[in-house]
Design an enzyme around this catalytic site. Structure first.
Site, PDB file in Angstrom:
ATOM      1  N   ARG A 222      10.975   0.274  23.580  1.00  0.00           N
ATOM      2  CA  ARG A 222       9.520   0.210  23.433  1.00  0.00           C
ATOM      3  C   ARG A 222       8.912   0.075  24.824  1.00  0.00           C
ATOM      4  NH1 ARG A 222       8.709  -1.580  17.871  1.00  0.00           N
ATOM      5  NH2 ARG A 222      10.300  -0.308  16.845  1.00  0.00           N
TER       6      ARG A 222
ATOM      7  N   VAL B 125       7.127   5.865   4.967  1.00  0.00           N
ATOM      8  CA  VAL B 125       7.362   5.314   3.623  1.00  0.00           C
ATOM      9  C   VAL B 125       6.021   5.217   2.891  1.00  0.00           C
ATOM     10  CG1 VAL B 125       9.467   3.989   4.132  1.00  0.00           C
ATOM     11  CG2 VAL B 125       7.226   2.937   4.508  1.00  0.00           C
TER      12      VAL B 125
ATOM     13  N   HIS C 263      12.901   3.855  17.309  1.00  0.00           N
ATOM     14  CA  HIS C 263      13.447   3.180  16.136  1.00  0.00           C
ATOM     15  C   HIS C 263      14.712   3.909  15.686  1.00  0.00           C
ATOM     16  CE1 HIS C 263      10.277   5.764  13.703  1.00  0.00           C
ATOM     17  NE2 HIS C 263      10.927   6.490  14.578  1.00  0.00           N
TER      18      HIS C 263
ATOM     19  N   GLN D  57      18.102  -2.699  16.651  1.00  0.00           N
ATOM     20  CA  GLN D  57      17.613  -2.646  15.278  1.00  0.00           C
ATOM     21  C   GLN D  57      18.745  -2.264  14.340  1.00  0.00           C
ATOM     22  OE1 GLN D  57      14.473   0.253  15.023  1.00  0.00           O
ATOM     23  NE2 GLN D  57      12.897  -1.273  15.428  1.00  0.00           N
TER      24      GLN D  57
ATOM     25  N   TRP E 103       2.891   4.103  18.778  1.00  0.00           N
ATOM     26  CA  TRP E 103       4.225   3.797  19.293  1.00  0.00           C
ATOM     27  C   TRP E 103       4.202   3.776  20.811  1.00  0.00           C
ATOM     28  CZ3 TRP E 103       8.132   2.727  15.891  1.00  0.00           C
ATOM     29  CH2 TRP E 103       7.880   3.059  14.566  1.00  0.00           C
TER      30      TRP E 103
END
Lengths: 237, 638
Positions: free
Chosen positions: A104, A160, A78, A118, A54
């Site tokens: 970012r 995830v 995020h 986002q 990241w």
């Protein structure tokens, strides 16, 4: 009346409407965030290539209120950072979307921004499956970009498992438009939720990328132009 | 990770075209691009350290075909070397193999140099070249020492604070205390897993070599590599996990390529017991939403190198005990990791689509909203914000989004307290020095960017932060003295007039007065939340944005009172490509215009995509417009 609303707001509103029709609650959270919610709770450990992947803006001197959590303070990378905040307070069954600005720390160019918008979403209920996530995201992109075709492939994200990317084919180009997957059991456990009882589904998409597709912009940086010749084009019809 | 397909073919049969191989990689979770007729660029995510080699990618490719790997020839290894020159602390390595090679000259097979060239390695010395080749092929970073330069003895230990090492690229670095090193007496001669030291390195005169293959605590190597900002291909691989069971083949392969059919090796250390994960067969199908039989689960996992040690239970409780192969111990730890592996091989495209059951949105309580963002204050509810946007638009304010970052100079010029501002640690440029403490700076920048516009009316809803808190804020900005209007909209608090001699105006080269109002969104008056309907909006770009300054001309017309401004504008846009914007700024009636007619005044904004328009050009365009207006719209130009 010649005033306009920002195209990112207009795109966001279309996406939000799709999800509120399906029972999602809209929640928003801080942009200056603790590394705990942005990374640690989401199974992205410190001192590991996972965290290094990241591009993060780190805060040297931050709002006093984040000091209580210990660890670094960052500009959230995020909107997924809200998962832990929400799930430690609101318990399942739950469907939530989180629109917001993220950051970012990378060089900007025609397809990369340092400040982007986002929309993250997550559902925690009993008996959910990845097949439902596939249908949800296919339906979303069918509504937003009717001439596009979506495909689903494996992709790795720390929070995830299984992870899934959504790609959109449009006019000969293939673009990644969303990341998604079944919420990692560790993330649910970190929120005090038993992953053997509840299943989580999560997804995230870039609103600027979507705006760029819908407006056919050659350069994503134009989206944040403050020139009225651009802004005033988005008027009511 | 560059992958020559012919190299892949040495480990498993490649039946597909290069393009098909690339798309197979993509389907199974690896972005791949064909960059040469035999060369793929494969993206390997950081969790798949096992795929940072030809063997790793071949193992994947073979698994998708349901085939096994076949390893090419490697030297036979015989343990027995005493390794007397090594002092190895058991705590500091996992497995260690080493071979002594006494030979001054080597002839490498031609394909070694050819393949290294494809990978952008330049030849250095046969032994070093082979270590690079084998690293790429097997994922094991071998290291070659000049044996005579490390005798009598080197110790594996942790570095002390203040120690330095001269690396083989000539630089001297000070690794952080606790780095893994080899030391000869008090001198550091190798930064393990990252780069060798100059004092122990292979040189043209070397004729005895010590070739090592080892696995070491990866977190230490990662930390040292990150702190020194020294990310060599070896460090990259160690940080992501090197397979201890691959060491033997790697060393043997090196021997083979150096022309040695046998190697006598020193061996120490232990392998880790495999992790065994219980996998509930029914749950896998339930979580995926796709019925996958136990037979298929076994087949796919076996293909990837997992072993089913045993099984128990039946029906809902049917469970397989799955042993994770050594090369996957760094990325497989929970049952759900196995679900992904199975689905990956079955194919994500096979997942059906199932509809979610209907549900109504939950309305959180105020206390919950506060707890979620604590100790920040909650923002306005999203629906309220959309209503606010629509209200502001009806007051003729255009929405703008400005940067969340500002420079220290701007904060100072705006008269805001810099010691309370949220500061970034290592900003890439001064423009990213601070998080904005106010919307003032961004809105002022926005007005400065539109010097040609007669009347600028903007709003922004955004988050600002200072030492105490982050809050959601509404900012309104008007060119000129707009205090009266803004006061009637939002009241007196948060109102600022920026005259042209204000430090911020000077800093931003704002050549006109600006009025700004700024308030937390939670403190806005009810008149900004009138329940109005949101109309449809155009979400399309009528005209690309020009990077060149526009020219503005005003025009007054007498037209039919029924003339629709939008249709009027659209018609002009269609006919005049240089027209960027048409804006009505005045209208009035008077008996002199006749019944059913009124006077309207418009700003016409012209620009060109590739250059600044000249005055003469603009004059000509205006003449064309006047002609069209008179004929098509029966307008009388005043």
């Amino acid at each position: 009346m010649t005033a306009g609303l920002h195209p990112v707001s207009l795109v966001r509103e279309r996406v939000v409407t799709f999800f509120t029709e399906r029972g999602f609650t809209i929640l928003e959270g801080p942009e200056v965030e603790s590394a705990f919610y942005n990374f640690d709770l989401l199974n992205i450990p410190a001192n590991h290539p996972a965290r290094e992947a990241w591009d993060t803006f780190v805060i040297e001197r931050g709002p006093a209120h984040l000091d209580g959590l210990g660890g670094e303070v960052v500009m959230r990378t995020h909107t997924t950072a809200m998962q832990g905040r929400v799930l430690r307070v609101m318990k399942p069954p739950l469907r939530v979307i989180v629109p917001g600005r993220v950051f970012r720390n990378e060089a900007t160019d025609a397809s990369h921004l340092a400040e982007l918008f986002q929309l993250d979403g997550f559902l925690v209920e009993k008996n959910l499956s990845l097949a439902q996530l596939k249908e949800l995201l296919a339906a979303l992109f069918r509504r937003l970009v009717p001439r596009g075709e979506v495909t689903f492939i494996q992709h790795h994200y720390d929070f995830v498992e299984p992870g899934m990317d959504v790609r959109l084919s449009l006019g000969g180009r293939v673009l990644e438009v969303a990341g998604s997957g079944v919420m990692h059991p560790r993330v649910l456990e970190n929120c005090g939720i038993d992953p053997k009882v509840f299943t989580g589904l999560a997804f995230g998409l870039g609103l600027d990328r979507l705006a760029m597709i819908l407006l056919e912009l050659p350069d994503i940086r134009q989206l944040y132009s403050m020139d009225l010749r651009f802004l005033k084009q988005f008027r009511h019809s | 990770m560059r992958l020559p397909i012919s190299w892949l073919g040495e480990f498993t049969e490649v039946k597909h075209s290069a393009a098909k191989v690339a798309s197979l990689f993509l389907e199974h979770g690896f972005e791949a691009e064909l960059i040469g007729h035999d060369l793929l660029e494969v993206e390997v995510t950081y969790n798949r350290g096992d795929c940072l080699s030809v063997v790793g990618l071949a193992r994947e490719y073979a698994a998708w075909q349901g085939r096994a790997l076949s390893l090419p020839r490697s030297a036979a290894l015989e343990t027995g070397h005493p390794g007397a020159h090594l002092g190895l602390d058991e705590e500091l390595f996992e497995r260690y193999l080493g071979a002594e090679i006494s030979q001054p000259k080597f002839r490498l097979p031609k394909f070694v140099a050819e393949r290294l060239k494809l990978l952008d390695y330049r030849p250095i010395h046969p032994v070093v070249d082979v270590t690079n080749y084998v690293m790429w092929e097997t994922g094991v970073p071998l290291h070659a020492f000049d044996l005579d330069r490390i005798l009598p003895r080197i110790e594996l230990r942790l570095s002390e604070p203040g120690e330095t090492i001269v690396l083989l690229d000539g630089r001297t670095v000070g690794p952080p205390a606790g780095s893994l090193v080899f030391a000869k007496a008090t001198t550091l001669v190798d930064l393990i897993g990252i780069m060798g030291g100059e004092l122990s390195s292979v040189i043209p005169a070397s004729h005895r070599f010590w070739l090592q293959a080892g696995t070491f605590p990866k977190d230490r190597i990662y930390r040292t590599s990150a702190e020194l900002r020294l990310v060599t291909p070896a460090a990259f691989r160690f940080s992501r996990g090197v397979d201890g069971l691959m060491l033997d083949f790697a060393l043997g392969r090196a021997g083979q390529l150096l022309g040695l059919p046998n190697l006598q090796i020193f061996s120490a250390g232990r392998t880790v017991n495999p992790l065994v994960i219980p996998l509930n067969v029914k749950r896998l199908s339930a979580i995926l939403g796709l019925k996958i039989s136990e037979e298929t689960i076994r087949e796919k996992l076996r293909a990837l190198g997992f072993t089913i040690e045993s099984e128990r239970g039946s029906g809902e409780r049917r469970t397989l005990l799955v042993a994770v192969p050594n090369h996957r111990q760094h990325d497989i730890s929970v049952e759900e990791d196995l679900y992904e592996e199975v689905l990956r091989l079955v194919g994500y495209q096979k997942l059906p689509m199932k509809t979610l059951p209907k549900s109504e949105p939950r309305i959180p309580e105020r206390s919950q909203l506060e707890a979620i963002v604590t100790p920040s204050r909650p923002s306005l509810l999203y629906e309220r914000k959309e209503l606010l946007r629509e209200n502001l638009r009806r007051f003729d304010f255009t929405e703008v989004i400005s940067s969340s970052f500002v420079s220290g100079s701007e904060i100072g010029a705006a008269g805001l307290p810099i010691h309370r501002a949220v500061k970034l640690k290592a900003p890439p440029s001064p423009q990213y020095g601070f998080v904005r403490p106010s919307l003032l700076i961004g809105l002022s920048r926005a007005i400065a960017e539109n010097p040609w516009a007669a009347d600028v009316r903007l709003f922004e809803i955004g988050r600002v932060a200072d030492g105490d808190a982050e809050r959601e804020t509404l900012g309104l900005a008007l060119s000129g003295d707009g205090r009266g209007e803004l006061k009637s909209l939002v009241g007196l608090t948060g109102l600022h007039l920026l005259p042209t001699d204000h430090p911020l105006a000077r800093f931003l080269k704002l050549r006109r007065t600006v009025t700004i109002a700024e308030l937390p969104t939670g403190e806005l008056p009810a008149r900004l939340f009138e329940p109005v309907e949101r109309p449809g909006y155009r979400l399309g770009l009528r005209r690309p944005l020009s990077g060149f300054p526009p020219a503005v001309r005003d025009i007054s017309l007498v037209v039919l009172a029924t003339l629709n401004d939008e249709e009027f504008g659209d018609s002009l846009y269609r006919q005049i490509p240089e027209l960027a914007l048409v804006e009505r700024f005045d209208r009035f009636t008077s008996p002199e215009f006749g019944k059913d007619r009124e006077s309207r005044a418009y700003h016409l904004v012209f620009d060109h995509q590739a250059r600044t328009l000249e005055t003469a050009e603009v004059d000509r365009i205006m003449a064309r417009i006047v002609r069209k207006l008179t004929t098509k719209f029966k307008a009388v130009v005043r």
